[in-house]
Design an enzyme around this catalytic site. Structure first.
Site, short mmCIF file in Angstrom:
data_model
loop_
_atom_site.label_atom_id
_atom_site.label_comp_id
_atom_site.label_asym_id
_atom_site.label_seq_id
_atom_site.Cartn_x
_atom_site.Cartn_y
_atom_site.Cartn_z
N ASP A 30 2.61 -7.24 14.23
CA ASP A 30 2.24 -6.10 13.41
C ASP A 30 3.27 -6.04 12.28
O ASP A 30 4.37 -6.59 12.41
CB ASP A 30 2.29 -4.84 14.29
CG ASP A 30 2.27 -3.56 13.49
OD1 ASP A 30 1.36 -3.40 12.66
OD2 ASP A 30 3.17 -2.72 13.68
N ASP A 32 4.04 -2.86 9.77
CA ASP A 32 4.76 -1.60 9.56
C ASP A 32 5.43 -1.12 10.84
O ASP A 32 4.80 -1.02 11.89
CB ASP A 32 3.79 -0.52 9.07
CG ASP A 32 3.23 -0.84 7.68
OD1 ASP A 32 3.03 0.09 6.90
OD2 ASP A 32 3.01 -2.02 7.37
N GLU A 39 6.66 2.69 7.41
CA GLU A 39 5.20 2.78 7.36
C GLU A 39 4.86 2.88 5.87
O GLU A 39 5.09 3.91 5.23
CB GLU A 39 4.70 4.04 8.10
CG GLU A 39 4.89 3.98 9.60
CD GLU A 39 3.93 3.02 10.30
OE1 GLU A 39 2.86 2.73 9.75
OE2 GLU A 39 4.27 2.56 11.41
N ARG A 76 -5.91 8.83 4.88
CA ARG A 76 -4.57 8.67 4.28
C ARG A 76 -4.65 8.00 2.91
O ARG A 76 -3.99 8.42 1.96
CB ARG A 76 -3.68 7.86 5.23
CG ARG A 76 -3.21 8.67 6.42
CD ARG A 76 -2.43 7.84 7.41
NE ARG A 76 -3.29 6.98 8.21
CZ ARG A 76 -2.86 5.95 8.94
NH1 ARG A 76 -1.58 5.62 8.93
NH2 ARG A 76 -3.72 5.24 9.65
N SER A 120 -2.02 -6.61 10.06
CA SER A 120 -1.54 -5.28 9.70
C SER A 120 -2.66 -4.31 9.36
O SER A 120 -3.61 -4.68 8.65
CB SER A 120 -0.59 -5.41 8.49
OG SER A 120 -0.18 -4.13 8.06
N GLY A 121 -2.51 -3.10 9.85
CA GLY A 121 -3.37 -2.00 9.41
C GLY A 121 -2.88 -1.47 8.07
O GLY A 121 -3.44 -0.52 7.52
N LYS A 169 -7.48 -6.70 14.72
CA LYS A 169 -6.25 -7.43 15.07
C LYS A 169 -6.52 -8.36 16.26
O LYS A 169 -6.11 -9.52 16.27
CB LYS A 169 -5.12 -6.45 15.42
CG LYS A 169 -4.56 -5.70 14.21
CD LYS A 169 -3.36 -4.86 14.63
CE LYS A 169 -2.76 -4.13 13.42
NZ LYS A 169 -1.41 -3.64 13.67
N ASP A 192 4.03 -1.95 17.72
CA ASP A 192 4.68 -0.67 18.08
C ASP A 192 3.70 0.47 18.27
O ASP A 192 4.07 1.50 18.83
CB ASP A 192 5.69 -0.28 16.99
CG ASP A 192 4.99 0.21 15.72
OD1 ASP A 192 5.17 1.39 15.36
OD2 ASP A 192 4.24 -0.56 15.11
N ASN A 195 -2.74 0.92 17.83
CA ASN A 195 -3.71 -0.05 17.28
C ASN A 195 -3.26 -1.50 17.51
O ASN A 195 -3.99 -2.43 17.17
CB ASN A 195 -3.97 0.22 15.79
CG ASN A 195 -2.75 0.02 14.93
OD1 ASN A 195 -1.62 0.29 15.35
ND2 ASN A 195 -2.93 -0.44 13.71
#
Length: 236
Positions: A30, A32, A39, A76, A120-121, A169, A192, A195
């Site tokens: 991942d 962030d 983030e 967001r 990554s999201g 992912k 972390d 997701n």
């Protein structure tokens, strides 16, 4: 096996007799708060005075309190409308840092012939730069729509889909294993947030890095203190 703290801040919940880094062929990170210290969406929001609002949604999403990651990300990103590319550059140059041990762990993995995947999201604006900095082999992240040098508050659909969430992912990790001709049990997945759990669930070794409680509980290895390279204490 009962979780055991093998040294301060390093908890192992799986028997790893003589397990070596070279037993694995792929490591998926991942971005962030795992590979990097921030983030990104929260820091971009700071540029338009909306950090607290956006960070609250991020925190709830990472804890797993918001089940629909895609919807939470759209909410967001909508709040980022109007942020300029120069403000994005500022986030990259002034706020974003690799987490301790990130470069060392990537280097160690590559030294034994492993491939490296960044899923990554977050956003390609940052993921592509991290890829180039660390020599990462594969990436998947979200594309922010830009018009006249500013964010529109929307994301751009990509050939594989609309948003890289937990399911994407997992899919990308499995697809990459397929491309490499390896079993997913030969992959390590490190994250972390909630997701990250889908990809951690299909990998041979799941690693939580300074993670949310739910993620720490489900991971085979939890690094709660120190750098990412503490994984090398488990895998010689």
């Amino acid at each position: 096996m009962t979780p055991a703290e093998i040294s301060p801040g390093l908890v192992v919940s799986v028997a790893t007799p003589d397990l070596k880094l070279s037993d694995f062929k792929l490591i998926a990170f991942d971005m962030d708060s795992t590979l990097i210290n921030i983030e990104c969406v929260d820091e971009i929001a700071d540029a338009v005075g909306r950090k607290a609002e956006v960070a609250a949604i991020t925190e709830a999403s990472m804890r797993g309190d918001i089940a629909d990651f895609k919807e939470s990300l759209r909410r967001r990103v909508a709040l980022l409308k109007g942020v300029s590319l120069s403000q994005m550059d500022e986030v990259y140059h002034q706020r974003l840092k690799l987490n301790p041990g990130a470069a060392e762990l990537v280097h160690a993995c590559k030294a034994v012939g492993m491939k490296v995947l960044l899923v990554s999201g977050g956003f390609t604006f940052f993921a592509d730069r991290i890829r180039d900095e660390l020599g990462i082999d594969y990436t998947r992240a979200n594309v922010l729509e830009i018009s006249d040098g500013r964010l529109t508050g929307k994301l751009v659909d990509q050939p594989w889909g609309d948003i890289c969430d937990g399911e994407e992912k997992r899919k990308m990790l499995l697809e990459t294993c397929g491309k490499l001709g390896i079993n997913p049990l030969q992959a390590i997945a490190m994250g972390d947030g909630a997701n990250d759990l889908p990809m951690m669930g299909v990998a041979g070794l799941s690693v939580a890095y300074r993670a949310k409680p739910r993620v720490r509980e489900q991971a085979m290895v939890a690094i709660n203190e120190g750098g990412l390279d503490r994984l090398l204490e488990v895998l010689k």
